[in-house]
Write a protein that holds these residues in place. Sequence first.
Motif, PDB file in Angstrom:
ATOM      1  N   TRP A  67      37.457  40.781  47.773  1.00 42.72           N
ATOM      2  CA  TRP A  67      37.639  40.005  46.547  1.00 42.72           C
ATOM      3  C   TRP A  67      37.331  40.838  45.317  1.00 42.72           C
ATOM      4  O   TRP A  67      37.943  40.657  44.260  1.00 42.72           O
ATOM      5  N   VAL A  68      36.400  41.757  45.421  1.00 42.28           N
ATOM      6  CA  VAL A  68      36.053  42.615  44.279  1.00 42.28           C
ATOM      7  C   VAL A  68      37.264  43.442  43.855  1.00 42.28           C
ATOM      8  O   VAL A  68      37.597  43.533  42.663  1.00 42.28           O
ATOM      9  N   GLU A  69      37.933  44.066  44.830  1.00 48.26           N
ATOM     10  CA  GLU A  69      39.110  44.882  44.523  1.00 48.26           C
ATOM     11  C   GLU A  69      40.227  44.019  43.943  1.00 48.26           C
ATOM     12  O   GLU A  69      40.902  44.421  42.981  1.00 48.26           O
ATOM     13  N   LEU A  70      40.432  42.842  44.523  1.00 50.25           N
ATOM     14  CA  LEU A  70      41.491  41.966  44.040  1.00 50.25           C
ATOM     15  C   LEU A  70      41.228  41.530  42.604  1.00 50.25           C
ATOM     16  O   LEU A  70      42.124  41.583  41.754  1.00 50.25           O
ATOM     17  N   MET A  71      39.995  41.116  42.311  1.00 49.39           N
ATOM     18  CA  MET A  71      39.694  40.635  40.961  1.00 49.39           C
ATOM     19  C   MET A  71      39.779  41.752  39.933  1.00 49.39           C
ATOM     20  O   MET A  71      40.176  41.518  38.782  1.00 49.39           O
ATOM     21  N   ASP A  72      39.438  42.967  40.317  1.00 50.47           N
ATOM     22  CA  ASP A  72      39.565  44.091  39.388  1.00 50.47           C
ATOM     23  C   ASP A  72      41.034  44.314  39.035  1.00 50.47           C
ATOM     24  O   ASP A  72      41.375  44.531  37.860  1.00 50.47           O
ATOM     25  N   ALA A  73      41.907  44.228  40.030  1.00 47.67           N
ATOM     26  CA  ALA A  73      43.338  44.390  39.773  1.00 47.67           C
ATOM     27  C   ALA A  73      43.886  43.257  38.915  1.00 47.67           C
ATOM     28  O   ALA A  73      44.707  43.475  38.021  1.00 47.67           O
ATOM     29  N   LEU A  74      43.417  42.029  39.168  1.00 50.88           N
ATOM     30  CA  LEU A  74      43.878  40.881  38.381  1.00 50.88           C
ATOM     31  C   LEU A  74      43.380  40.964  36.946  1.00 50.88           C
ATOM     32  O   LEU A  74      44.146  40.785  35.992  1.00 50.88           O
ATOM     33  N   ASN A  75      42.114  41.255  36.796  1.00 49.35           N
ATOM     34  CA  ASN A  75      41.518  41.263  35.456  1.00 49.35           C
ATOM     35  C   ASN A  75      42.076  42.370  34.571  1.00 49.35           C
ATOM     36  O   ASN A  75      42.117  42.228  33.346  1.00 49.35           O
ATOM     37  N   THR A  76      42.499  43.476  35.180  1.00 49.73           N
ATOM     38  CA  THR A  76      43.026  44.602  34.407  1.00 49.73           C
ATOM     39  C   THR A  76      44.536  44.589  34.288  1.00 49.73           C
ATOM     40  O   THR A  76      45.115  45.488  33.677  1.00 49.73           O
ATOM     41  N   GLY A  77      45.190  43.596  34.874  1.00 48.52           N
ATOM     42  CA  GLY A  77      46.625  43.450  34.719  1.00 48.52           C
ATOM     43  C   GLY A  77      47.461  44.309  35.644  1.00 48.52           C
ATOM     44  O   GLY A  77      48.673  44.461  35.430  1.00 48.52           O
ATOM     45  N   ARG A  78      46.874  44.857  36.697  1.00 48.22           N
ATOM     46  CA  ARG A  78      47.643  45.649  37.651  1.00 48.22           C
ATOM     47  C   ARG A  78      48.457  44.768  38.590  1.00 48.22           C
ATOM     48  O   ARG A  78      49.354  45.248  39.269  1.00 48.22           O
ATOM     49  N   ILE A  79      48.128  43.500  38.660  1.00 46.06           N
ATOM     50  CA  ILE A  79      48.947  42.513  39.354  1.00 46.06           C
ATOM     51  C   ILE A  79      49.163  41.340  38.407  1.00 46.06           C
ATOM     52  O   ILE A  79      48.412  41.160  37.437  1.00 46.06           O
ATOM     53  N   ASP A  80      50.190  40.553  38.665  1.00 44.69           N
ATOM     54  CA  ASP A  80      50.541  39.446  37.763  1.00 44.69           C
ATOM     55  C   ASP A  80      49.780  38.163  38.087  1.00 44.69           C
ATOM     56  O   ASP A  80      49.698  37.259  37.245  1.00 44.69           O
ATOM     57  N   GLY A  81      49.255  38.081  39.289  1.00 50.50           N
ATOM     58  CA  GLY A  81      48.529  36.898  39.702  1.00 50.50           C
ATOM     59  C   GLY A  81      47.937  37.129  41.071  1.00 50.50           C
ATOM     60  O   GLY A  81      48.057  38.217  41.645  1.00 50.50           O
ATOM     61  N   ALA A  82      47.294  36.088  41.608  1.00 48.46           N
ATOM     62  CA  ALA A  82      46.639  36.248  42.901  1.00 48.46           C
ATOM     63  C   ALA A  82      46.322  34.908  43.525  1.00 48.46           C
ATOM     64  O   ALA A  82      46.146  33.902  42.832  1.00 48.46           O
ATOM     65  N   SER A  83      46.238  34.917  44.850  1.00 48.13           N
ATOM     66  CA  SER A  83      45.603  33.827  45.578  1.00 48.13           C
ATOM     67  C   SER A  83      44.144  34.218  45.703  1.00 48.13           C
ATOM     68  O   SER A  83      43.808  35.218  46.346  1.00 48.13           O
ATOM     69  N   VAL A  84      43.268  33.455  45.076  1.00 46.23           N
ATOM     70  CA  VAL A  84      41.895  33.907  44.886  1.00 46.23           C
ATOM     71  C   VAL A  84      40.916  32.760  45.086  1.00 46.23           C
ATOM     72  O   VAL A  84      41.292  31.580  44.972  1.00 46.23           O
ATOM     73  N   LEU A  85      39.682  33.094  45.408  1.00 42.52           N
ATOM     74  CA  LEU A  85      38.636  32.079  45.451  1.00 42.52           C
ATOM     75  C   LEU A  85      38.598  31.367  44.102  1.00 42.52           C
ATOM     76  O   LEU A  85      38.520  31.998  43.044  1.00 42.52           O
ATOM     77  N   PHE A  86      38.656  30.063  44.131  1.00 40.16           N
ATOM     78  CA  PHE A  86      38.730  29.263  42.902  1.00 40.16           C
ATOM     79  C   PHE A  86      37.583  29.621  41.952  1.00 40.16           C
ATOM     80  O   PHE A  86      37.772  29.782  40.741  1.00 40.16           O
ATOM     81  N   GLU A  87      36.398  29.748  42.528  1.00 38.93           N
ATOM     82  CA  GLU A  87      35.217  29.990  41.698  1.00 38.93           C
ATOM     83  C   GLU A  87      35.257  31.363  41.040  1.00 38.93           C
ATOM     84  O   GLU A  87      34.772  31.529  39.910  1.00 38.93           O
ATOM     85  N   LEU A  88      35.838  32.344  41.698  1.00 37.88           N
ATOM     86  CA  LEU A  88      35.996  33.655  41.076  1.00 37.88           C
ATOM     87  C   LEU A  88      36.979  33.585  39.914  1.00 37.88           C
ATOM     88  O   LEU A  88      36.781  34.238  38.882  1.00 37.88           O
ATOM     89  N   GLY A  89      38.035  32.811  40.078  1.00 39.05           N
ATOM     90  CA  GLY A  89      38.976  32.622  38.982  1.00 39.05           C
ATOM     91  C   GLY A  89      38.332  31.941  37.791  1.00 39.05           C
ATOM     92  O   GLY A  89      38.567  32.318  36.638  1.00 39.05           O
TER      93      GLY A  89
END
Length: 319
Positions: free
Chosen positions: A70-92
């Motif tokens: 989840w750490v790697e995914l959120m870093d990519a989402l937060n920095t705009g390297r991906i357009d979106g994600a299926s993510v833990l609701f609370e992390l979002g």
Amino acid sequence: MKHSHSLSMLFISGTMMLAACNPPSAAHDREVIRIGHLPITHAAPLYFTKEYEDELLPGYELELVRFSSWVELMDALNTGRIDGASVLFELGMKAKERGIDISAVALGHREGNAIVAGHDIDSASDLEGETVAVPHTLSAHNLLLDEMLRRAGLDYDSVNMVEMPPPEMPAALAEDRISSYIVAEPFGALGVTLDTGHVLHQSNEFCPNNCLCCALVLRDDFMEASPELADQFIQGYLEAGQIADAGDAEALEVHKNYLTVDEDALDLSLGWIEYGDLEIREDEYSFLQERLVDMGLSDDPPDYDDFILTDYFDEEEES
């Protein structure tokens, strides 16, 4: 499925940014949306959107980007390297609270969060002084742990909570490194089919109308720059959830294309999960807000209207 409103109308001013922000696929000359995920059954609507891409996303391409944490995914989402994600609701929610411009548009699933315990654990009270694993502090799984302990008359601190990558949990239980774990599927079912543990409780025993676990979130700048693609993708995602919810042999084969797991575990896992109703309702969201504040995990969680994009479900209710 035809809707009376769309993101095309909401974000028409951003169309001039399209080519720069989201270039066409070199191979197919189609506009691409890049969505991050972890290999779990809770991300299944994404898998089905990809499998039925030609029907659900005509003229566009979905690129699924797989992450191991989840750490790697959120870093990519937060920095705009991906357009979106299926993510833990609370992390979002935490990302939104910290100023990241994202919106939650739908759930990933309902149910499917088993509390798995070793065979020597018969009740929540037996976990006092033991180690319990969750995938992340900011997760429905951690909230479930707190809720279970409270109902057993125990404090949260009466157990040793540890964060652990989901694939490690069944082995950790088998090796007595932990006494229980709460996690996304298929890892709960895997612990059961391997006979390393048993289901102590299911999430629907503790949360009214289900603990919101995973959500599809999209970056606001992507939706503004590519409104037609965002519109088509969200509609396709919701239709994919209906296909996934059929639970037939064809649906099982789609899951197997994306998940490396024993078929018995996958069968058991899918029996615990629902994909047909992916609406994020305000009362459910309010429950989640309250619990995050109560546990000291959030000081100012985003308001429902500021974080949840309800357009598609509003349209369905009106039609």
